[in-house]
Enzyme design. Structure first.
Site, PDB file in Angstrom:
ATOM      1  N   PHE A  53     -20.365  20.999  18.349  1.00 44.35           N
ATOM      2  CA  PHE A  53     -21.329  21.873  17.675  1.00 44.35           C
ATOM      3  C   PHE A  53     -22.575  21.114  17.200  1.00 44.35           C
ATOM      4  CE2 PHE A  53     -18.917  25.763  15.713  1.00 44.35           C
ATOM      5  CZ  PHE A  53     -19.244  26.515  16.822  1.00 44.35           C
ATOM      6  N   GLU A  54     -23.722  21.738  17.323  1.00 41.00           N
ATOM      7  CA  GLU A  54     -24.979  21.264  16.724  1.00 41.00           C
ATOM      8  C   GLU A  54     -25.255  19.794  17.029  1.00 41.00           C
ATOM      9  OE1 GLU A  54     -25.330  22.396  12.639  1.00 41.00           O
ATOM     10  OE2 GLU A  54     -24.475  24.369  13.009  1.00 41.00           O
ATOM     11  N   GLY A  55     -24.988  19.409  18.268  1.00 41.61           N
ATOM     12  CA  GLY A  55     -25.185  18.043  18.707  1.00 41.61           C
ATOM     13  C   GLY A  55     -23.862  17.323  18.853  1.00 41.61           C
TER      14      GLY A  55
END
Length: 646
Positions: A424-426
């Site tokens: 998630f998110e990178g």
């Protein structure tokens, strides 16, 4: 006359890097503890004394947490969400009435106006009841519409959309595409100018909240034309606009209740008034939003750590093997110690980063990224250790345990739910590269032209002169420092407590060692440094450990002076730092003694088919179909599965 639709971009590696570089925040207007750490400067003054929330922030935050806890205990059935893979509408509506969708929104727009610290406490609380609900709320407020509007929206946009986000509407953030992940230079969704509107075409994948969202933040590429700068741009899109189709609701190994889908845009008309910021600013908006938005993931990891500690304590005291509770066997006891000490450190990192974000006195882009990276990796390990402590019961589902009369402990679910945080998110790999880029920013600023093959001789000469001045001042400071003074940081060795000053001296010494290692690597590899991802990942992991050690020590001192748990906090901080130091020493050793070169040779052989014989003797149960689904623009051929919350 509108511009023609965009073709799918074809970009080189260098062009992709240039797009990512252009989206970075280029300037450092405020101090950064983590940035200084990577440069070999241990700025304890930036984090100690530990920043604290105001009395009003505490009053407002605690008041909301009391209401949220009561709601979670009486209205949320996490096991039901897991079984049915859906959050009941009445729960979502109850959260709206409570104001949970407006936690970070200013009260003048109908929100609660909570600080980042209390927002994260709320996410941890609700996420412990149901991780899917934690994701619902954080996807709405951490990366969904409220945060980009808060930072970049016009007064008119804030007035139009924020009251809706605070009380009635759910938002989602749409960047990823079937063939575009962490490389936004290849973004294919287009927004073609047409008078006062834009015409949106494209497909977005993994749209968390997208299935139930009312408002979308969509990243799309505007073609360059007369009067239009073009570039990747952010838009607010109403989900009920003609041409918006939610084609699939995706299912995952964990977080089964999240409303994540595939959204297609076909000739969707979006008013120019719905554009957030100027054309071409979309990626910068996304990255800036994520500076604090990433802190929602450490909040979920802290919640998981606290729960794992509780279960480990209760189970390990009750379960007996070979004449004594399993906790008293060293092999299990070491796992419990790791869970307790690491949970303490995770909360220290989260609270420190969040409070720094609230103060707005420091630039926390690296701190937020380190918090996400460290928490997602350590949270996963904590959950894995709990499953091991529980043995067969850790692998068994909560429903199965309940059915045969035992306590329904969802250890395996927590392990599955936490796994996505490393993506998630990178992803961890992308976070390594992102943080490494920021960590070497000072070097590239003064010496980047020296290693850039496209720069002229005059540019290189100028860079060489600037670098000479910078390094003449910087390098001598890496030789000796406060960490070599035996009594430095003596305030962290109060009578009757473990000596934490020794850990701060360790951090100071190894921050300088980390900076020397980075400088040596840049001198050795120069322009090839960006390809040394294994080395860069280890550099970042060392920095993350040093940051976590610093946060743990500072938090222990705060708790010693403000609570009755000072002695215990000092012991947890001391234990964590001792465990962390072992990991740091291993990482330093692996900077120069590793298998990076032979790994590359094996990878070349694997991709070239040299080891296909090793794959024989198994059956591949995968289904038929392309590796990446077709995302060609056009009208949808599927039923719209968008599900508005009623």
């Amino acid at each position: 006359m509108s511009a023609p639709p965009l073709k799918k971009p074809v970009v080189t590696e260098r062009e992709a890097r240039q797009v990512a570089e252009a989206a970075r925040e280029q300037d450092w207007r405020k101090p950064s503890f983590a940035k200084e750490l990577f440069l070999g400067r241990f700025r304890l003054d930036l984090i100690h004394p530990h920043p604290l929330p105001t009395d009003e922030a505490v009053r407002r935050g605690e008041q909301f947490l009391t209401k949220l806890r009561a709601f979670c205990e009486t209205k949320v059935d996490g096991a039901l969400v897991e079984r049915e893979a859906r959050i009941p509408d009445e729960v979502i509506n109850g959260l709206k009435e409570l104001g949970a969708f407006g936690m970070k929104i200013d009260p003048k727009y109908g929100g609660l106006g909570l600080t980042q610290v209390y927002y994260n406490k709320a996410l941890a609380l609700v996420g412990s009841a149901s991780p899917a609900i934690g994701v619902l709320l954080s996807a709405h407020q951490s990366i969904g519409l409220p945060q980009p509007l808060k930072l970049f929206g016009t007064p008119e946009q804030k007035q139009r959309f924020l009251p809706r986000c605070a009380r009635t509407d759910i938002s989602a953030f749409l960047l990823t595409e079937p063939d575009v992940g962490s490389d936004p230079a290849r973004l294919a969704t287009s927004a073609v100018p047409d008078g006062d509107d834009y015409i949106l075409d494209g497909v977005k994948l993994w749209t968390t909240n997208g299935v139930v969202a009312d408002l979308l933040v969509v990243m799309a590429r505007v073609p360059k034309s007369d009067g239009h700068k073009g570039g990747i741009t952010a838009f607010v899109v109403e989900t009920d606009s003609p041409g918006v189709t939610v084609e699939n609701r995706n299912a995952f190994m964990g977080l089964r209740g999240i409303e994540n889908g595939v959204t297609r845009f076909h000739q969707v008309r979006v008013p120019a008034a719905n554009r957030i910021g100027p054309e071409g600013a979309g990626l910068k908006i996304a990255l800036t939003t994520l500076n604090t938005g990433r802190l929602s993931l450490p909040a979920s990891c802290v919640a998981a750590g606290k729960w794992c500690l509780k279960i480990a304590r209760e189970w390990s005291a009750a379960r007996e093997q070979w004449g004594k509770p399993v906790a008293h066997h060293e092999a299990v006891g070491q796992k419990i110690s790791f869970i307790a000490a690491t949970t303490f450190a995770l909360e220290a990192v989260l609270d420190l980063s969040s409070q720094m974000a609230d103060e707005d006195r420091n630039d926390i882009r690296i701190e937020g990224a380190l918090a996400k990276l460290f928490a997602s990796e350590m949270g996963w390990k904590i959950a894995d250790e709990l499953v091991q402590i529980r043995g067969g019961r850790g692998f068994e589902t909560a429903d199965s345990l309940r059915a045969r009369g035992e306590r329904a402990v969802p250890a395996e679910q927590v392990l599955r739910d936490l796994r996505i945080n490393r993506i998630f998110e990178g992803s961890t790999e992308i976070m390594h590269l992102l943080i490494a880029r920021e960590a070497v920013d000072a070097h590239l600023t003064v010496a980047g032209d020296l290693i850039d093959p496209e720069k002229s001789l005059s540019d290189k000469a100028r860079a060489g002169a600037n670098a000479g001045v910078f390094y003449a001042k910087w390098l001598p400071k890496l030789v000796a420092g406060t960490g070599q003074l035996p009594r430095a940081y003596g305030d962290f060795h109060p009578s009757g407590h473990p000596d934490l000053s020794t850990h701060l001296r360790y951090v100071e010494r190894n921050a300088r060692k980390l900076a020397r290692s980075t400088f040596y690597a840049m001198s050795r590899w120069q322009g090839r440094m960006e390809t040394k991802q294994g080395f860069l990942g280890r550099i970042v992991d060392i920095g993350a450990e040093l940051f976590a050690m610093s946060a743990a020590v500072v938090r222990a001192e705060l708790l010693r002076t403000t609570t009755d748990h000072g002695r215990e906090a000092y012991q947890l901080a001391d234990t964590f730092c001792r465990q962390s130091r072992i990991r740091v020493e291993e990482l330093f050793g692996r900077l120069w003694t590793n298998t990076d070169d032979v790994d590359r040779k094996v990878v070349k052989g694997v991709l070239g088919g040299a080891y296909e014989w090793l794959e024989q003797g198994v059956i591949d149960p995968s289904g038929e179909g392309p590796w990446i689904a077709d995302a060609a623009p056009g009208p949808s051929e599927k039923e719209n599965v968008h599900r508005p919350i009623r």
